[in-house]
Structure formats: C-alpha cells, structure tokens
Design a protein around this motif. Structure first.
Motif, short mmCIF file in Angstrom:
data_model
loop_
_atom_site.label_atom_id
_atom_site.label_comp_id
_atom_site.label_asym_id
_atom_site.label_seq_id
_atom_site.Cartn_x
_atom_site.Cartn_y
_atom_site.Cartn_z
N ARG A 20 5.99 -3.98 42.53
CA ARG A 20 5.22 -5.19 42.82
C ARG A 20 5.20 -5.47 44.32
O ARG A 20 4.16 -5.81 44.88
CB ARG A 20 5.81 -6.39 42.06
N ARG A 21 6.34 -5.34 44.96
CA ARG A 21 6.41 -5.58 46.41
C ARG A 21 5.56 -4.58 47.18
O ARG A 21 4.87 -4.94 48.14
CB ARG A 21 7.86 -5.52 46.89
N PHE A 22 5.63 -3.31 46.79
CA PHE A 22 4.82 -2.28 47.45
C PHE A 22 3.34 -2.62 47.32
O PHE A 22 2.59 -2.54 48.28
CB PHE A 22 5.12 -0.91 46.82
N THR A 23 2.95 -3.01 46.12
CA THR A 23 1.54 -3.34 45.86
C THR A 23 1.10 -4.53 46.70
O THR A 23 0.00 -4.52 47.26
CB THR A 23 1.33 -3.61 44.36
N THR A 24 1.94 -5.51 46.82
CA THR A 24 1.62 -6.68 47.65
C THR A 24 1.54 -6.29 49.13
O THR A 24 0.59 -6.65 49.83
CB THR A 24 2.67 -7.79 47.45
N ARG A 25 2.54 -5.56 49.59
CA ARG A 25 2.61 -5.20 51.01
C ARG A 25 1.45 -4.32 51.45
O ARG A 25 0.91 -4.46 52.54
CB ARG A 25 3.93 -4.49 51.28
N PHE A 26 1.03 -3.39 50.59
CA PHE A 26 0.01 -2.41 50.98
C PHE A 26 -1.31 -2.62 50.25
O PHE A 26 -2.13 -1.71 50.17
CB PHE A 26 0.53 -0.99 50.74
N ARG A 27 -1.56 -3.81 49.76
CA ARG A 27 -2.76 -4.09 48.96
C ARG A 27 -4.03 -3.64 49.68
O ARG A 27 -4.87 -2.97 49.10
CB ARG A 27 -2.84 -5.59 48.63
N LYS A 28 -4.19 -4.00 50.93
CA LYS A 28 -5.41 -3.65 51.67
C LYS A 28 -5.57 -2.13 51.76
O LYS A 28 -6.65 -1.58 51.53
CB LYS A 28 -5.40 -4.28 53.05
N ALA A 29 -4.50 -1.43 52.10
CA ALA A 29 -4.56 0.03 52.21
C ALA A 29 -4.82 0.68 50.85
O ALA A 29 -5.54 1.67 50.76
CB ALA A 29 -3.26 0.56 52.81
N LEU A 30 -4.24 0.12 49.80
CA LEU A 30 -4.44 0.69 48.46
C LEU A 30 -5.89 0.57 48.00
O LEU A 30 -6.39 1.45 47.32
CB LEU A 30 -3.51 0.00 47.46
N THR A 31 -6.54 -0.51 48.36
CA THR A 31 -7.94 -0.69 47.95
C THR A 31 -8.88 0.25 48.70
O THR A 31 -10.00 0.47 48.27
CB THR A 31 -8.42 -2.14 48.15
N ALA A 32 -8.42 0.82 49.82
CA ALA A 32 -9.26 1.68 50.64
C ALA A 32 -9.10 3.16 50.30
O ALA A 32 -9.71 4.00 50.96
CB ALA A 32 -8.92 1.45 52.12
N ARG A 33 -8.30 3.47 49.29
CA ARG A 33 -8.02 4.86 48.95
C ARG A 33 -8.16 5.10 47.46
O ARG A 33 -7.96 4.19 46.67
CB ARG A 33 -6.60 5.21 49.37
N PRO A 34 -8.42 6.35 47.07
CA PRO A 34 -8.39 6.66 45.64
C PRO A 34 -6.99 6.38 45.11
O PRO A 34 -5.99 6.74 45.73
CB PRO A 34 -8.71 8.16 45.59
N LEU A 35 -6.93 5.72 43.96
CA LEU A 35 -5.66 5.26 43.42
C LEU A 35 -5.57 5.57 41.93
O LEU A 35 -6.48 5.26 41.17
CB LEU A 35 -5.55 3.74 43.64
N TRP A 36 -4.47 6.17 41.54
CA TRP A 36 -4.15 6.42 40.15
C TRP A 36 -2.86 5.69 39.83
O TRP A 36 -1.93 5.68 40.64
CB TRP A 36 -3.97 7.91 39.88
N LEU A 37 -2.79 5.09 38.66
CA LEU A 37 -1.63 4.30 38.24
C LEU A 37 -0.93 4.95 37.06
O LEU A 37 -1.54 5.65 36.26
CB LEU A 37 -2.07 2.90 37.83
N PHE A 38 0.37 4.68 36.95
CA PHE A 38 1.11 5.09 35.75
C PHE A 38 2.23 4.09 35.51
O PHE A 38 2.69 3.39 36.41
CB PHE A 38 1.66 6.51 35.88
N SER A 39 2.63 4.01 34.27
CA SER A 39 3.77 3.20 33.85
C SER A 39 4.68 4.10 33.02
O SER A 39 4.21 4.99 32.33
CB SER A 39 3.32 2.01 32.99
N SER A 40 5.97 3.84 33.09
CA SER A 40 6.92 4.61 32.31
C SER A 40 7.86 3.65 31.61
O SER A 40 8.46 2.80 32.25
CB SER A 40 7.72 5.53 33.24
N GLY A 41 7.95 3.77 30.29
CA GLY A 41 8.85 2.85 29.66
C GLY A 41 9.05 2.89 28.18
O GLY A 41 10.16 2.64 27.73
N PRO A 42 8.04 3.15 27.36
CA PRO A 42 8.31 3.07 25.93
C PRO A 42 9.48 3.96 25.52
O PRO A 42 9.56 5.12 25.90
CB PRO A 42 7.00 3.56 25.30
N LEU A 43 10.41 3.36 24.79
CA LEU A 43 11.59 4.08 24.32
C LEU A 43 11.47 4.32 22.83
O LEU A 43 12.33 3.95 22.04
CB LEU A 43 12.86 3.27 24.64
N ASP A 44 10.39 4.94 22.47
CA ASP A 44 10.08 5.20 21.07
C ASP A 44 9.19 6.44 21.04
O ASP A 44 8.19 6.48 21.75
CB ASP A 44 9.34 3.98 20.51
N PRO A 45 9.56 7.43 20.25
CA PRO A 45 8.75 8.68 20.26
C PRO A 45 7.28 8.44 19.94
O PRO A 45 6.41 9.03 20.57
CB PRO A 45 9.42 9.54 19.18
#
Length: 132
Positions: A20-45
């Motif tokens: 969250r902090r990275f996204t806030t700090r670099f929001r302007k730069a992130l919007t100016a570049r191709p961006l792919w997102l991922f989340s990691s977390g489900p603990l269920d097969p």
C-alpha cells in the motif's frame, strides 16, 4: 523501469502495508507505465486453483492505476510463521502456491512486454565501460 509487476500477500483479504505504501508513494509513476498486479494468499487448494478477482481492498489500493491484468495465487503458511497463534489454529498449514500458474503469468507479462515499444529505453541505459 519500463513496466511494473506489483503484488501483495493477502491477510484477511487486505493488501499489506508495504504494498500500500509503495502504491501511494509511486502512484504517478505507476500510472505512466504498463502495470500487472498479483495477490498471494488463499490457503486452500481449491481457492488457490481458482481464478479469483482482486479483493475489494486490493481494488481500492490500486484504483486508477490502469493495470493491464491481475491474478491471485495461493499462499503459504508455515507452522513457525510469526503470526497470531489464532491464525495458525484456524488456517491450514502448507504451501498452496501453484508455480506453473505463476510461471504462466510471468510468461504472459514477458510476451506482452516483448510486443511493446519503449522508444526512450536506450537513452536511459548507460553504455558499458569503454563504449562511448
């Protein structure tokens, strides 16, 4: 950096503070570049294999960034993880990451990047020593 792969571990369906902090700090730069997102977390097969959308909180954190895609991957919880003991008592211990799916997403990103034109890339890359 020409493009970004940005992700976070999920706890209670929330992206973590560092992401969250990275996204806030670099929001302007992130919007100016191709961006792919991922989340990691489900603990269920079953959930780890599902094509889960980004969580509501992840959507809130990344709103307006113009991400090209998002994937959710299974997570990992070790028995010796430094977490609240209640988490260990109520969640399955194990590694639920699907490395084939992770590699496929990385390849998808790589393929997309190979097709993109980055006209000022060479201007930002310093020549090797001796090449002037």
């Amino acid at each position: 950096w020409d493009a970004v792969g940005l992700g976070s571990a999920l706890y209670a369906a929330h992206w973590q503070r560092d992401a969250r902090r990275f996204t806030t700090r670099f929001r302007k730069a992130l919007t100016a570049r191709p961006l792919w997102l991922f989340s990691s977390g489900p603990l269920d097969p079953k959930l780890a294999r599902a094509d889960l959308p980004i969580t509501a909180h992840g959507t809130e954190v990344t709103a307006g960034l113009g991400a090209i895609a998002h994937h959710t991957f299974g997570g990992r919880l070790r028995a010796d993880a430094p977490v609240d003991p209640q988490v260990l008592a109520t969640h399955p211990i194990g590694d639920f990451r699907n490395w084939d799916a992770i590699r496929a997403y990385a390849a998808e990103i790589g393929d997309a990047l190979a097709r993109m034109d980055f006209p000022d890339r060479e201007a930002r890359v310093a020549p090797p020593d001796g090449d002037q």
